[in-house]
Design a protein around this motif. Structure first.
Motif, PDB file in Angstrom:
ATOM      1  N   LEU A 159       0.830  -1.212   0.000  1.00  0.00           N
ATOM      2  CA  LEU A 159       0.000   0.000   0.000  1.00  0.00           C
ATOM      3  C   LEU A 159       0.861   1.258   0.000  1.00  0.00           C
ATOM      4  CD1 LEU A 159      -2.770  -1.282   2.388  1.00  0.00           C
ATOM      5  CD2 LEU A 159      -3.167  -0.355   0.088  1.00  0.00           C
ATOM      6  N   GLU A 160       2.001   1.206   0.676  1.00  0.00           N
ATOM      7  CA  GLU A 160       2.916   2.354   0.660  1.00  0.00           C
ATOM      8  C   GLU A 160       3.483   2.561  -0.743  1.00  0.00           C
ATOM      9  OE1 GLU A 160       4.550   2.259   5.296  1.00  0.00           O
ATOM     10  OE2 GLU A 160       5.687   1.266   3.702  1.00  0.00           O
ATOM     11  N   LEU A 161       3.866   1.480  -1.410  1.00  0.00           N
ATOM     12  CA  LEU A 161       4.389   1.587  -2.770  1.00  0.00           C
ATOM     13  C   LEU A 161       3.349   2.170  -3.721  1.00  0.00           C
ATOM     14  CD1 LEU A 161       6.228  -1.848  -3.072  1.00  0.00           C
ATOM     15  CD2 LEU A 161       7.311   0.410  -3.210  1.00  0.00           C
ATOM     16  N   LEU A 162       2.116   1.742  -3.565  1.00  0.00           N
ATOM     17  CA  LEU A 162       1.054   2.182  -4.462  1.00  0.00           C
ATOM     18  C   LEU A 162       0.635   3.622  -4.203  1.00  0.00           C
ATOM     19  CD1 LEU A 162      -1.008  -1.109  -4.334  1.00  0.00           C
ATOM     20  CD2 LEU A 162       0.221  -0.235  -6.315  1.00  0.00           C
ATOM     21  N   SER A 163       0.917   4.128  -3.004  1.00  0.00           N
ATOM     22  CA  SER A 163       0.564   5.510  -2.687  1.00  0.00           C
ATOM     23  C   SER A 163       1.706   6.488  -2.968  1.00  0.00           C
ATOM     24  CB  SER A 163       0.147   5.627  -1.221  1.00  0.00           C
ATOM     25  OG  SER A 163       1.244   5.361  -0.360  1.00  0.00           O
ATOM     26  N   ASP A 164       2.885   5.939  -3.312  1.00  0.00           N
ATOM     27  CA  ASP A 164       4.066   6.768  -3.567  1.00  0.00           C
ATOM     28  C   ASP A 164       3.968   7.384  -4.962  1.00  0.00           C
ATOM     29  OD1 ASP A 164       6.502   7.965  -3.874  1.00  0.00           O
ATOM     30  OD2 ASP A 164       7.701   6.167  -3.525  1.00  0.00           O
ATOM     31  N   LYS A 165       3.730   8.673  -5.018  1.00  0.00           N
ATOM     32  CA  LYS A 165       3.560   9.357  -6.305  1.00  0.00           C
ATOM     33  C   LYS A 165       4.850   9.367  -7.125  1.00  0.00           C
ATOM     34  CE  LYS A 165      -0.609  10.310  -5.064  1.00  0.00           C
ATOM     35  NZ  LYS A 165      -1.709   9.474  -5.577  1.00  0.00           N
ATOM     36  N   GLY A 166       5.977   9.188  -6.436  1.00  0.00           N
ATOM     37  CA  GLY A 166       7.251   9.233  -7.138  1.00  0.00           C
ATOM     38  C   GLY A 166       7.496   8.043  -8.042  1.00  0.00           C
ATOM     39  N   THR A 167       6.875   6.903  -7.727  1.00  0.00           N
ATOM     40  CA  THR A 167       7.100   5.706  -8.534  1.00  0.00           C
ATOM     41  C   THR A 167       6.208   5.658  -9.764  1.00  0.00           C
ATOM     42  OG1 THR A 167       5.468   4.422  -7.281  1.00  0.00           O
ATOM     43  CG2 THR A 167       7.746   4.376  -6.496  1.00  0.00           C
ATOM     44  N   GLY A 168       5.120   6.432  -9.759  1.00  0.00           N
ATOM     45  CA  GLY A 168       4.172   6.365 -10.860  1.00  0.00           C
ATOM     46  C   GLY A 168       3.291   5.140 -10.708  1.00  0.00           C
ATOM     47  N   PRO A 169       2.097   5.148 -11.334  1.00  0.00           N
ATOM     48  CA  PRO A 169       1.165   4.044 -11.148  1.00  0.00           C
ATOM     49  C   PRO A 169       1.697   2.695 -11.619  1.00  0.00           C
ATOM     50  CG  PRO A 169       0.432   5.507 -12.919  1.00  0.00           C
ATOM     51  CD  PRO A 169       1.542   6.192 -12.210  1.00  0.00           C
ATOM     52  N   VAL A 170       2.360   2.678 -12.770  1.00  0.00           N
ATOM     53  CA  VAL A 170       2.860   1.404 -13.296  1.00  0.00           C
ATOM     54  C   VAL A 170       4.050   0.915 -12.484  1.00  0.00           C
ATOM     55  CG1 VAL A 170       3.854   0.234 -15.295  1.00  0.00           C
ATOM     56  CG2 VAL A 170       1.989   1.872 -15.610  1.00  0.00           C
ATOM     57  N   GLY A 171       4.955   1.828 -12.129  1.00  0.00           N
ATOM     58  CA  GLY A 171       6.114   1.452 -11.324  1.00  0.00           C
ATOM     59  C   GLY A 171       5.708   0.915  -9.969  1.00  0.00           C
ATOM     60  N   GLY A 172       4.710   1.538  -9.358  1.00  0.00           N
ATOM     61  CA  GLY A 172       4.232   1.067  -8.066  1.00  0.00           C
ATOM     62  C   GLY A 172       3.622  -0.316  -8.165  1.00  0.00           C
ATOM     63  N   LEU A 173       2.875  -0.553  -9.239  1.00  0.00           N
ATOM     64  CA  LEU A 173       2.279  -1.873  -9.445  1.00  0.00           C
ATOM     65  C   LEU A 173       3.344  -2.940  -9.650  1.00  0.00           C
ATOM     66  CD1 LEU A 173      -0.754  -1.061 -11.773  1.00  0.00           C
ATOM     67  CD2 LEU A 173      -0.871  -2.114  -9.512  1.00  0.00           C
ATOM     68  N   ARG A 174       4.376  -2.603 -10.398  1.00  0.00           N
ATOM     69  CA  ARG A 174       5.453  -3.569 -10.657  1.00  0.00           C
ATOM     70  C   ARG A 174       6.153  -3.948  -9.354  1.00  0.00           C
ATOM     71  NH1 ARG A 174       8.123  -0.686 -13.974  1.00  0.00           N
ATOM     72  NH2 ARG A 174       6.957  -1.355 -15.793  1.00  0.00           N
ATOM     73  N   GLN A 175       6.431  -2.956  -8.530  1.00  0.00           N
ATOM     74  CA  GLN A 175       7.078  -3.240  -7.251  1.00  0.00           C
ATOM     75  C   GLN A 175       6.148  -4.008  -6.311  1.00  0.00           C
ATOM     76  OE1 GLN A 175       9.400   0.097  -5.505  1.00  0.00           O
ATOM     77  NE2 GLN A 175       8.943   1.183  -7.394  1.00  0.00           N
ATOM     78  N   ALA A 176       4.866  -3.677  -6.351  1.00  0.00           N
ATOM     79  CA  ALA A 176       3.898  -4.397  -5.525  1.00  0.00           C
ATOM     80  C   ALA A 176       3.831  -5.862  -5.940  1.00  0.00           C
ATOM     81  CB  ALA A 176       2.518  -3.747  -5.648  1.00  0.00           C
ATOM     82  N   LEU A 177       3.872  -6.117  -7.240  1.00  0.00           N
ATOM     83  CA  LEU A 177       3.854  -7.484  -7.741  1.00  0.00           C
ATOM     84  C   LEU A 177       5.094  -8.245  -7.279  1.00  0.00           C
ATOM     85  CD1 LEU A 177       2.699  -9.756  -9.450  1.00  0.00           C
ATOM     86  CD2 LEU A 177       3.711  -8.686 -11.477  1.00  0.00           C
ATOM     87  N   ASP A 178       6.244  -7.572  -7.291  1.00  0.00           N
ATOM     88  CA  ASP A 178       7.485  -8.215  -6.831  1.00  0.00           C
ATOM     89  C   ASP A 178       7.373  -8.624  -5.362  1.00  0.00           C
ATOM     90  OD1 ASP A 178       8.646  -7.913  -9.317  1.00  0.00           O
ATOM     91  OD2 ASP A 178       9.766  -6.097  -8.784  1.00  0.00           O
ATOM     92  N   VAL A 179       6.829  -7.727  -4.534  1.00  0.00           N
ATOM     93  CA  VAL A 179       6.658  -8.028  -3.112  1.00  0.00           C
ATOM     94  C   VAL A 179       5.701  -9.199  -2.934  1.00  0.00           C
ATOM     95  CG1 VAL A 179       5.771  -7.154  -0.909  1.00  0.00           C
ATOM     96  CG2 VAL A 179       7.171  -5.673  -2.366  1.00  0.00           C
ATOM     97  N   SER A 180       4.625  -9.198  -3.725  1.00  0.00           N
ATOM     98  CA  SER A 180       3.639 -10.266  -3.622  1.00  0.00           C
ATOM     99  C   SER A 180       4.210 -11.609  -4.064  1.00  0.00           C
ATOM    100  CB  SER A 180       2.404  -9.919  -4.454  1.00  0.00           C
ATOM    101  OG  SER A 180       1.345 -10.804  -4.158  1.00  0.00           O
ATOM    102  N   MET A 181       5.015 -11.598  -5.118  1.00  0.00           N
ATOM    103  CA  MET A 181       5.633 -12.842  -5.600  1.00  0.00           C
ATOM    104  C   MET A 181       6.531 -13.447  -4.528  1.00  0.00           C
ATOM    105  SD  MET A 181       6.530 -11.827  -9.542  1.00  0.00           S
ATOM    106  CE  MET A 181       7.564 -13.274  -9.776  1.00  0.00           C
ATOM    107  N   GLU A 182       7.261 -12.598  -3.813  1.00  0.00           N
ATOM    108  CA  GLU A 182       8.116 -13.087  -2.728  1.00  0.00           C
ATOM    109  C   GLU A 182       7.268 -13.779  -1.659  1.00  0.00           C
ATOM    110  OE1 GLU A 182      10.878 -11.337   0.913  1.00  0.00           O
ATOM    111  OE2 GLU A 182       9.879  -9.975  -0.472  1.00  0.00           O
ATOM    112  N   GLY A 183       6.138 -13.152  -1.306  1.00  0.00           N
ATOM    113  CA  GLY A 183       5.253 -13.737  -0.311  1.00  0.00           C
ATOM    114  C   GLY A 183       4.640 -15.042  -0.775  1.00  0.00           C
ATOM    115  N   ARG A 184       4.318 -15.129  -2.079  1.00  0.00           N
ATOM    116  CA  ARG A 184       3.755 -16.369  -2.612  1.00  0.00           C
ATOM    117  C   ARG A 184       4.756 -17.509  -2.522  1.00  0.00           C
ATOM    118  NH1 ARG A 184       3.701 -16.200  -8.266  1.00  0.00           N
ATOM    119  NH2 ARG A 184       2.496 -14.282  -8.097  1.00  0.00           N
ATOM    120  N   ARG A 185       6.030 -17.204  -2.804  1.00  0.00           N
ATOM    121  CA  ARG A 185       7.067 -18.237  -2.706  1.00  0.00           C
ATOM    122  C   ARG A 185       7.201 -18.747  -1.267  1.00  0.00           C
ATOM    123  NH1 ARG A 185       9.791 -14.900  -6.607  1.00  0.00           N
ATOM    124  NH2 ARG A 185      10.852 -13.775  -4.933  1.00  0.00           N
ATOM    125  N   VAL A 186       7.107 -17.828  -0.316  1.00  0.00           N
ATOM    126  CA  VAL A 186       7.194 -18.212   1.092  1.00  0.00           C
ATOM    127  C   VAL A 186       6.034 -19.131   1.461  1.00  0.00           C
ATOM    128  CG1 VAL A 186       7.015 -17.355   3.463  1.00  0.00           C
ATOM    129  CG2 VAL A 186       8.485 -16.169   1.824  1.00  0.00           C
TER     130      VAL A 186
END
Length: 199
Positions: A159-186
């Motif tokens: 949620l912090e990544l997605l609210s960060d205006k500096g990353t842009g909407p697509v960049g925030g989504l990409r980083q959010a997906l990376d975080v989620s993928m890590e959690g899925r592997r765990v």
């Protein structure tokens, strides 16, 4: 800022991504081995495309996870399966509107409960999960389950990544997906260990 506050302040795209990320991390409890099964929904958020079509495809692909109807895949509990399936079934037909906030909040709670069920959480941990979502950390609501604590951190981070205006909407989504993928592997590793332990 607490998880509850972050969800309350998130925009529609952030809410949809938050809910989708919670679902994505819990896919292993359905027996899903395809890491790309929800990727079209992520693409829909990034590109502003159709959501209903990819959602229907994801529901069809996940089905019963290759297990007989009514039976939880090895290494999980029936309650964890039910919670994850409810996340998928409750997803609204579009990723905008009032329904998306309710879905995102429900997914947050459900994902934490799934992680609690797969960990060695102490009695009363359900109450502690609610307290931690609200940012309360006093001695009576301590959360000792490492799996749940890590999931809580991921939800906040996304949620912090997605609210960060500096990353842009697509960049925030990409980083959010990376975080989620890590959690899925765990979680997949946890499910696999539990399955071996029952073998």
């Amino acid at each position: 800022m607490s998880l509850v506050e972050l969800i309350a302040q998130a925009d529609e795209r952030g809410l949809a991504a938050s809910g989708l990320a919670c679902l994505d991390r819990c896919v292993p409890v359905l027996g899903g081995d395809d890491d790309d099964v929800l990727r079209p929904l992520w693409a829909s958020l990034a590109e502003g495309g159709d959501w209903a079509g990819p959602l229907a495809e994801a529901r069809s692909a996940l089905g019963t996870g290759g297990e007989p109807a009514g039976r939880a895949p090895g290494g999980t509990s029936q309650e964890a399966v039910t919670l994850t399936r409810r996340m998928l079934d409750a997803a609204p037909a579009g990723h905008s509107g009032a329904e998306i906030r309710e879905w995102a909040d429900g997914c947050s709670v459900a994902a934490l409960q799934v992680h609690r069920l797969l960990d060695t959480a102490p009695t009363g941990a359900t109450r502690s999960v609610a307290a931690r979502r609200e940012g309360r950390t006093d001695g009576t609501t301590s959360l000792s389950s490492p799996l749940v604590a890590a999931e809580l951190r991921r939800q906040v981070r996304i949620l912090e990544l997605l609210s960060d205006k500096g990353t842009g909407p697509v960049g925030g989504l990409r980083q959010a997906l990376d975080v989620s993928m890590e959690g899925r592997r765990v979680l997949r590793a946890v499910v696999s260990r539990r399955a071996r332990g029952r073998g």
